[in-house]
Design a protein around this motif. Sequence first.
Motif, PDB file in Angstrom:
ATOM      1  N   ALA A  44      -1.307  -0.211   5.247  1.00 30.40           N
ATOM      2  CA  ALA A  44      -1.735   0.696   4.176  1.00 30.40           C
ATOM      3  C   ALA A  44      -2.968   0.142   3.472  1.00 30.40           C
ATOM      4  N   ILE A  45      -2.987  -1.139   3.217  1.00 31.65           N
ATOM      5  CA  ILE A  45      -4.148  -1.749   2.552  1.00 31.65           C
ATOM      6  C   ILE A  45      -5.375  -1.638   3.448  1.00 31.65           C
ATOM      7  N   ARG A  46      -5.197  -1.938   4.727  1.00 30.19           N
ATOM      8  CA  ARG A  46      -6.316  -1.846   5.665  1.00 30.19           C
ATOM      9  C   ARG A  46      -6.849  -0.410   5.718  1.00 30.19           C
ATOM     10  N   ASN A  47      -5.938   0.573   5.737  1.00 34.80           N
ATOM     11  CA  ASN A  47      -6.363   1.978   5.756  1.00 34.80           C
ATOM     12  C   ASN A  47      -7.103   2.342   4.483  1.00 34.80           C
TER      13      ASN A  47
ATOM     14  N   ASP B 261      -3.509   0.164  -8.909  1.00 30.64           N
ATOM     15  CA  ASP B 261      -2.222   0.483  -9.531  1.00 30.64           C
ATOM     16  C   ASP B 261      -1.064  -0.122  -8.737  1.00 30.64           C
ATOM     17  N   LYS B 262      -1.141  -0.030  -7.425  1.00 31.60           N
ATOM     18  CA  LYS B 262      -0.057  -0.572  -6.590  1.00 31.60           C
ATOM     19  C   LYS B 262       0.016  -2.092  -6.698  1.00 31.60           C
TER      20      LYS B 262
ATOM     21  N   ASN C 298       1.485  -2.924 -10.084  1.00 27.72           N
ATOM     22  CA  ASN C 298       2.924  -2.644 -10.078  1.00 27.72           C
ATOM     23  C   ASN C 298       3.674  -3.723  -9.308  1.00 27.72           C
ATOM     24  N   MET C 299       3.123  -4.145  -8.159  1.00 26.96           N
ATOM     25  CA  MET C 299       3.779  -5.198  -7.372  1.00 26.96           C
ATOM     26  C   MET C 299       3.796  -6.503  -8.166  1.00 26.96           C
ATOM     27  N   LYS C 300       2.694  -6.810  -8.835  1.00 22.62           N
ATOM     28  CA  LYS C 300       2.626  -8.018  -9.660  1.00 22.62           C
ATOM     29  C   LYS C 300       3.692  -7.959 -10.746  1.00 22.62           C
TER      30      LYS C 300
ATOM     31  N   ALA D 162       4.813   4.391  -9.239  1.00 18.75           N
ATOM     32  CA  ALA D 162       5.239   3.182  -8.550  1.00 18.75           C
ATOM     33  C   ALA D 162       5.237   3.415  -7.030  1.00 18.75           C
ATOM     34  N   PRO D 163       4.616   2.508  -6.251  1.00 21.18           N
ATOM     35  CA  PRO D 163       4.518   2.713  -4.812  1.00 21.18           C
ATOM     36  C   PRO D 163       5.801   2.401  -4.062  1.00 21.18           C
ATOM     37  N   PHE D 164       6.731   1.640  -4.668  1.00 24.44           N
ATOM     38  CA  PHE D 164       7.912   1.216  -3.908  1.00 24.44           C
ATOM     39  C   PHE D 164       9.173   1.779  -4.506  1.00 24.44           C
TER      40      PHE D 164
END
Length: 192
Positions: A130-133, A164-165, A168-170, A190-192
Motif C-alpha cells: 500500500a505504501i509503495r502504491n 494520517d495512517k 494513527n499507527m504511531k 483509522a486505517p486498521f
Amino acid sequence: MDSSEHGSSVTSPGVAVGGTLPPGLTEEEAEEIQVELTKVDDEIQTLRQVLMAKERHAAELKRRLGISPLSEIKQNITKGWHDVQCSNAYLTASATLEDIGRSDAYKRTQETLSQAGQMTSSAFSTMGSAIRNRFGEMSSNFSMRHSLSMPAMRNSPSFKSFEDKVDNMKYKVMGRSNGESDHSPTSNNAPF
C-alpha cells in the motif's frame, strides 16, 4: 596439667571460668578432656600445615604439566554439567518437557503462534504494498518540478492520507503522550 596447678579453675571451652564445672564432670575428667582437646587442636594445626604443603606441591605439579587454572575451571564446569545432566532432577525435568512438547495443548499453541506470525507477516507485506502504491500515485500525479516542491507534495490527498495512517499507527504503537486527548489524532479515518 594436673589439678594442683589449676585447682578448681580448669578453663576450657566446656568449663566455665571461675572454677565451676559442668554437672556430672569431675576435675580429673575435665583435665583429661582439656588435654585431649589440646592434642586434637595440635593435630588440626599439623593437618592444616600438611594440607597447605600438599596443595603447593599439587600446584607445582600442575604447572609443570602445563595445566592452567583456566583449563581446570573448564574441566570442573564440564564435569559439573555432566553431573547435572545425570541427576534425577534434570532427567525428570527433561522427561516432563518432552511430555509437554508432545501434548495437544502445546501443539495447538504452537500452531496458533505460527498462524499469528504468518498473519503479521502478511499484514506488513500488504502495508508495504500500500505504501509503495501510494508513493507511486504521488509520483505519477506530479511532474518532476512539482515533486521536488515539498509544499505541493504535502498538500496532495495521497500524502495527507499516508500521513494520517502513519500518525494513527504511531498513536496505536506508542500510545498517548502527555497532553494528548483521549482520542487518537485521526480516529475518524483509522486505517486498521
